[in-house]
Design an enzyme around this catalytic site. Structure first.
Site, PDB file in Angstrom:
ATOM      1  N   HIS A   1       0.812  -1.350  -0.188  1.00  0.00           N
ATOM      2  CA  HIS A   1       0.153  -0.142   0.261  1.00  0.00           C
ATOM      3  C   HIS A   1       0.779   1.305  -0.097  1.00  0.00           C
ATOM      4  O   HIS A   1       0.565   2.398  -0.646  1.00  0.00           O
ATOM      5  CB  HIS A   1      -0.944   0.156   1.239  1.00  0.00           C
ATOM      6  CG  HIS A   1      -2.024  -0.727   1.111  1.00  0.00           C
ATOM      7  ND1 HIS A   1      -2.204  -1.846   0.791  1.00  0.00           N
ATOM      8  CD2 HIS A   1      -3.737  -0.258   1.235  1.00  0.00           C
ATOM      9  CE1 HIS A   1      -3.543  -2.305   0.615  1.00  0.00           C
ATOM     10  NE2 HIS A   1      -4.335  -1.420   0.963  1.00  0.00           N
TER      11      HIS A   1
ATOM     12  N   HIS B   1       0.946  -4.031   9.135  1.00  0.00           N
ATOM     13  CA  HIS B   1       2.277  -3.580   9.023  1.00  0.00           C
ATOM     14  C   HIS B   1       2.845  -3.202  10.140  1.00  0.00           C
ATOM     15  O   HIS B   1       2.345  -2.384  10.914  1.00  0.00           O
ATOM     16  CB  HIS B   1       2.585  -2.676   7.995  1.00  0.00           C
ATOM     17  CG  HIS B   1       2.364  -3.502   6.378  1.00  0.00           C
ATOM     18  ND1 HIS B   1       3.127  -4.409   5.683  1.00  0.00           N
ATOM     19  CD2 HIS B   1       1.239  -3.212   5.677  1.00  0.00           C
ATOM     20  CE1 HIS B   1       2.453  -4.790   4.691  1.00  0.00           C
ATOM     21  NE2 HIS B   1       1.533  -4.152   4.561  1.00  0.00           N
TER      22      HIS B   1
END
Length: 240
Positions: A149, A204
């Site tokens: 992302h 993450h």
């Protein structure tokens, strides 16, 4: 259009097709199974929650944003050759970013913060090397580094910022420079928000998004200046 121009366009398009096929081939492989000690499990016990920025929203941001910028640039300058170069540059940025990101994910094999619940959906288990959860889910849980992302957000938005520096004539002595700088910064603000969201939904680690931001920006910066001369070159200086 001359014959050599056709060859050039074919080579540009062919390169992107090859990179896309390479991405699909690499993506089909399993990641490196990194050993996890029991005293490290606390880093991977975060809950699994829906993504704040889903993949389809990310795609809209990194595609629609540059397209709108290209349309505004075309209606302002009427230079189709600059639009074509911009699209080639951006598509190559995304293609290289995709190949490099998926390659690093597989080679590093770093577990996500929510890996434990992916591995053991019922919340119980000790043998990390033998997960009981859905195979696709816990294997994706081993692809934390870097954040895709973030790499895509920064590669696309950083490209927009550099291009807007030229379009808004930031380096020239003009009025309203503060407002223009704010407009140029807006894409990067979006990229930062997307990156931070990946830590808030426990997909993450902070180092994943920091590395992703640096990698995406580096690719965008270098590819942009392959297709466009630097902003301070005489070609882009308005005579006074």
């Amino acid at each position: 259009m001359e014959y050599l121009d056709y060859i050039d366009h074919i080579s540009e398009i062919s390169l992107r097709i090859i990179l896309y096929l390479l991405f699909l081939w690499i993506h089909g492989h399993a990641p490196f199974i990194r050993h996890i000690e029991e005293d490290e499990l606390w880093m991977y016990r975060y809950p699994s929650v829906p993504s704040i920025v889903p993949k389809n929203v990310l795609l809209i941001v990194i595609i629609v944003g540059p397209v709108v910028m290209f349309l505004i640039e075309y209606f302002h300058n009427r230079r189709i050759e600059d639009i074509v170069k911009g699209m080639y540059a951006l598509s190559l940025i995304y293609a290289l970013n995709a190949v490099l990101t998926v390659t690093l994910k597989l080679l590093v094999g770093r577990p996500r913060p929510n890996f434990f619940i992916r591995c053991f959906p019922d919340g119980y288990g000790t043998d990390i090397d033998n997960c009981t959860g859905e195979y696709k889910s816990h294997m994706d849980g081993r692809k934390s580094f870097p954040s895709a992302h973030t790499t895509f957000a920064f590669s696309g938005m950083f490209f927009m910022t550099i291009r807007m520096f030229y379009l808004l004539k930031i380096r020239e002595p003009i009025r309203g420079k503060g407002f223009r700088c704010l407009l140029c910064s807006f894409p990067l603000i979006i990229a930062i928000l997307i990156a931070v969201s990946r830590t808030c939904d426990y997909n993450h680690h902070y180092s994943d998004v920091i590395a992703g931001a640096l990698m995406g920006s580096f690719i965008a910066y270098n590819i942009y200046y392959i297709y466009f001369p630097k902003l301070y070159e005489p070609k882009y200086v308005t005579e006074t």
